[in-house]
Write a protein that holds these residues in place. Structure first.
Motif, PDB file in Angstrom:
ATOM      1  N   ASN A  51      73.201  73.967   9.393  1.00 40.57           N
ATOM      2  CA  ASN A  51      72.629  72.799   8.712  1.00 40.57           C
ATOM      3  C   ASN A  51      71.436  72.223   9.457  1.00 40.57           C
ATOM      4  O   ASN A  51      71.074  71.069   9.270  1.00 40.57           O
ATOM      5  CB  ASN A  51      73.696  71.712   8.501  1.00 40.57           C
ATOM      6  CG  ASN A  51      74.398  71.353   9.792  1.00 40.57           C
ATOM      7  OD1 ASN A  51      74.019  71.820  10.863  1.00 40.57           O
ATOM      8  ND2 ASN A  51      75.422  70.541   9.701  1.00 40.57           N
ATOM      9  N   GLY A 152      91.308  69.257  12.353  1.00 43.20           N
ATOM     10  CA  GLY A 152      90.932  69.328  10.943  1.00 43.20           C
ATOM     11  C   GLY A 152      89.479  68.974  10.702  1.00 43.20           C
ATOM     12  O   GLY A 152      89.062  68.763   9.571  1.00 43.20           O
ATOM     13  N   VAL A 155      84.623  71.471  13.574  1.00 43.27           N
ATOM     14  CA  VAL A 155      84.773  72.486  14.623  1.00 43.27           C
ATOM     15  C   VAL A 155      86.029  73.322  14.390  1.00 43.27           C
ATOM     16  O   VAL A 155      85.996  74.552  14.461  1.00 43.27           O
ATOM     17  CB  VAL A 155      84.774  71.828  16.027  1.00 43.27           C
ATOM     18  CG1 VAL A 155      85.121  72.848  17.103  1.00 43.27           C
ATOM     19  CG2 VAL A 155      83.417  71.189  16.315  1.00 43.27           C
ATOM     20  N   ARG A 175      97.203  67.314  11.594  1.00 46.37           N
ATOM     21  CA  ARG A 175      98.184  66.225  11.585  1.00 46.37           C
ATOM     22  C   ARG A 175      98.276  65.480  10.254  1.00 46.37           C
ATOM     23  O   ARG A 175      99.150  64.639  10.078  1.00 46.37           O
ATOM     24  CB  ARG A 175      97.890  65.244  12.711  1.00 46.37           C
ATOM     25  CG  ARG A 175      96.544  64.546  12.626  1.00 46.37           C
ATOM     26  CD  ARG A 175      96.333  63.696  13.861  1.00 46.37           C
ATOM     27  NE  ARG A 175      95.033  63.045  13.846  1.00 46.37           N
ATOM     28  CZ  ARG A 175      94.573  62.300  14.852  1.00 46.37           C
ATOM     29  NH1 ARG A 175      95.297  62.142  15.932  1.00 46.37           N
ATOM     30  NH2 ARG A 175      93.387  61.743  14.770  1.00 46.37           N
ATOM     31  N   ARG A 176      97.342  65.752   9.345  1.00 46.96           N
ATOM     32  CA  ARG A 176      97.401  65.128   8.019  1.00 46.96           C
ATOM     33  C   ARG A 176      97.465  66.216   6.944  1.00 46.96           C
ATOM     34  O   ARG A 176      97.540  67.401   7.269  1.00 46.96           O
ATOM     35  CB  ARG A 176      96.156  64.269   7.786  1.00 46.96           C
ATOM     36  CG  ARG A 176      96.089  63.080   8.705  1.00 46.96           C
ATOM     37  CD  ARG A 176      94.921  62.177   8.348  1.00 46.96           C
ATOM     38  NE  ARG A 176      93.626  62.768   8.641  1.00 46.96           N
ATOM     39  CZ  ARG A 176      92.594  62.793   7.798  1.00 46.96           C
ATOM     40  NH1 ARG A 176      92.726  62.290   6.590  1.00 46.96           N
ATOM     41  NH2 ARG A 176      91.444  63.329   8.144  1.00 46.96           N
ATOM     42  N   ARG A 180      89.172  66.877   7.534  1.00 45.53           N
ATOM     43  CA  ARG A 180      88.025  66.000   7.728  1.00 45.53           C
ATOM     44  C   ARG A 180      86.713  66.788   7.575  1.00 45.53           C
ATOM     45  O   ARG A 180      85.657  66.219   7.341  1.00 45.53           O
ATOM     46  CB  ARG A 180      88.119  65.433   9.150  1.00 45.53           C
ATOM     47  CG  ARG A 180      87.042  64.476   9.557  1.00 45.53           C
ATOM     48  CD  ARG A 180      87.239  64.080  11.013  1.00 45.53           C
ATOM     49  NE  ARG A 180      88.419  63.256  11.163  1.00 45.53           N
ATOM     50  CZ  ARG A 180      88.440  61.934  10.974  1.00 45.53           C
ATOM     51  NH1 ARG A 180      87.339  61.317  10.640  1.00 45.53           N
ATOM     52  NH2 ARG A 180      89.539  61.245  11.136  1.00 45.53           N
ATOM     53  N   VAL A 237      90.049  69.177  18.655  1.00 41.20           N
ATOM     54  CA  VAL A 237      90.472  67.854  18.172  1.00 41.20           C
ATOM     55  C   VAL A 237      89.455  66.760  18.514  1.00 41.20           C
ATOM     56  O   VAL A 237      89.804  65.611  18.740  1.00 41.20           O
ATOM     57  CB  VAL A 237      91.878  67.474  18.706  1.00 41.20           C
ATOM     58  CG1 VAL A 237      92.932  68.395  18.121  1.00 41.20           C
ATOM     59  CG2 VAL A 237      91.926  67.480  20.225  1.00 41.20           C
ATOM     60  N   ARG A 283      77.266  62.443  14.127  1.00 42.36           N
ATOM     61  CA  ARG A 283      76.903  63.202  15.330  1.00 42.36           C
ATOM     62  C   ARG A 283      76.620  64.651  14.939  1.00 42.36           C
ATOM     63  O   ARG A 283      77.537  65.445  14.750  1.00 42.36           O
ATOM     64  CB  ARG A 283      78.010  63.113  16.377  1.00 42.36           C
ATOM     65  CG  ARG A 283      78.148  61.726  16.923  1.00 42.36           C
ATOM     66  CD  ARG A 283      78.982  61.587  18.177  1.00 42.36           C
ATOM     67  NE  ARG A 283      78.848  60.231  18.677  1.00 42.36           N
ATOM     68  CZ  ARG A 283      79.524  59.172  18.205  1.00 42.36           C
ATOM     69  NH1 ARG A 283      80.435  59.343  17.274  1.00 42.36           N
ATOM     70  NH2 ARG A 283      79.298  57.969  18.681  1.00 42.36           N
ATOM     71  N   GLN A 284      75.355  64.954  14.792  1.00 43.04           N
ATOM     72  CA  GLN A 284      74.899  66.280  14.386  1.00 43.04           C
ATOM     73  C   GLN A 284      73.704  66.647  15.253  1.00 43.04           C
ATOM     74  O   GLN A 284      73.090  65.770  15.870  1.00 43.04           O
ATOM     75  CB  GLN A 284      74.445  66.247  12.921  1.00 43.04           C
ATOM     76  CG  GLN A 284      75.528  65.841  11.946  1.00 43.04           C
ATOM     77  CD  GLN A 284      76.438  66.983  11.577  1.00 43.04           C
ATOM     78  OE1 GLN A 284      76.018  67.931  10.947  1.00 43.04           O
ATOM     79  NE2 GLN A 284      77.677  66.918  11.978  1.00 43.04           N
TER      80      GLN A 284
END
Ligand code: NAP
Length: 306
Positions: A51, A152, A155, A175-176, A180, A237, A283-284
């Motif tokens: 990207n 999730g 990365v 964990r969900r 994300r 994580v 943060r990219q």
């Protein structure tokens, strides 16, 4: 008394490299420090950066090298010296490393962030023996083996896609029940036939003698604990900002990020923050390089006014 530089740049990730390019073009007398041998920061651990405008599909390593080569062409190359501390002496910033002491009128903190750890039994003990934080670096060791990726975010999903190309099976432990990661990555992951999602699960321990043998997870809804047989565990994580050494120099938020806006201005005059190290929404790579340019502009403004 040693030389006083106009600018010290700390860090050679995308933000630091871009700051160096802008500082070189502005003819600022600059000292640039980086603790690692390789330049590019976290992207070096990213298999593909798809990207960044103009360079579709470039590997993280290539992008880091290309950016660093650009700065070198402009005449700036970082010294490999980890910074131990920064202090202020009559408005001059004194940067201490193991061997040297550098003085600068302005500083750009672009030291980025590092991998967050899970902090569970077996993680540290089996690190390098099946526990890894970098699929790009270590994925090849797990050809035709079974691995788990924890997390999730972008990365974790990128890692799982990469590993699915060579591993027999990849579990993604999250964990969900919702990822994300960007939707485009989620779609690619869903098309990988050898990837199995382990939803609503938190890792309790990484088990094995001398090498990873299984990942113990707990279902957050049912409380059920089970072991997943794996040869490797890739932990993705999130990240933690590298700000520990600057705690007394600049104001940090509750998560440890340097409080600074788009212009990089911190609450300490002459100290600027750029890239993943500062408070920001996205943060990219593309936002980090923008920060590098902005921080140099702010440093120039500070030098003119002081
Ligand atoms: P991230 O987006 O913060 O995701 C971290 C993931 O780990 C989340 O899914 C989180 O779960 C999970 N997690 C956090 N702590 C955990 C724990 N103790 N136990 C279990 N799971 C835990 O981090 P990331 O994927 O490392 O990405 C870091 C940053 O780099 C992000 O801003 C990302 O967008 C960026 N990035 C950019 C690119 C690119 O520019 N191409 C590529 C990769 C990454 P929850 O979802 O439940 O919080």
């Amino acid at each position: 008394m040693s030389e006083i530089y106009d600018l010290a740049i700390l860090g050679a990730g995308p933000a630091g490299i871009c700051a160096a390019i802008y500082a070189a073009r502005a003819k600022m007398n600059t000292i640039w420090l980086e603790k690692k041998f390789v330049q590019g920061g976290q992207i070096v651990d990213t298999y593909e950066v798809d990207n960044y405008p103009g360079l579709p599909g470039i590997t993280g390593l290539d992008l880091g090298e290309t950016m660093a080569a650009h700065a070198e062409k402009m005449g700036l190359k970082p010294k490999r010296e980890p910074v131990l501390a920064i202090e202020e002496e009559n408005k001059v910033k004194v940067i201490r490393t193991k061997k040297n002491e550098y003085r600068a009128k302005t500083v750009i903190l672009a030291c980025g962030a590092a991998h967050r750890q899970l902090g569970i039994p077996g993680e540290e003990e089996l690190s390098g023996m099946g526990v890894s934080y970098c699929a790009t670096c270590d994925g090849a060791f797990f050809q035709d083996r079974t691995v788990a990726v924890v997390g999730g975010g972008n990365v974790a999903v990128e890692d799982a896609i990469l590993l699915s190309r060579t591993c027999k099976k990849v579990y993604v432990v999250h964990r969900r029940d919702e990822l994300r990661a960007e939707k485009i990555l989620q779609e690619t992951l869903a098309s990988c036939e050898n990837v199995e999602m382990v939803w609503n699960s938190i890792p309790l321990a990484i088990e094995g003698t001398e090498k990873v043998e299984s990942l113990k997870v707990k279902d957050v809804h049912t409380g059920e604990v089970k072991g997943i047989s794996v040869d490797g565990v890739f932990i993705a994580v999130g990240i933690l900002p590298n700000t520990e050494k600057f705690r007394n120099l600049v104001k940090l938020d509750e998560s440890g990020y340097i409080i600074a806006g788009e212009d990089g201005v911190t609450d300490t005059p002459g100290v600027f923050a750029a890239g993943d190290i500062r408070t920001k929404k996205l943060r990219q790579v593309v936002t980090a390089v923008a920060d590098g340019a902005n921080a140099v502009a702010s440093a120039q403004r500070y030098l003119m006014e002081n």
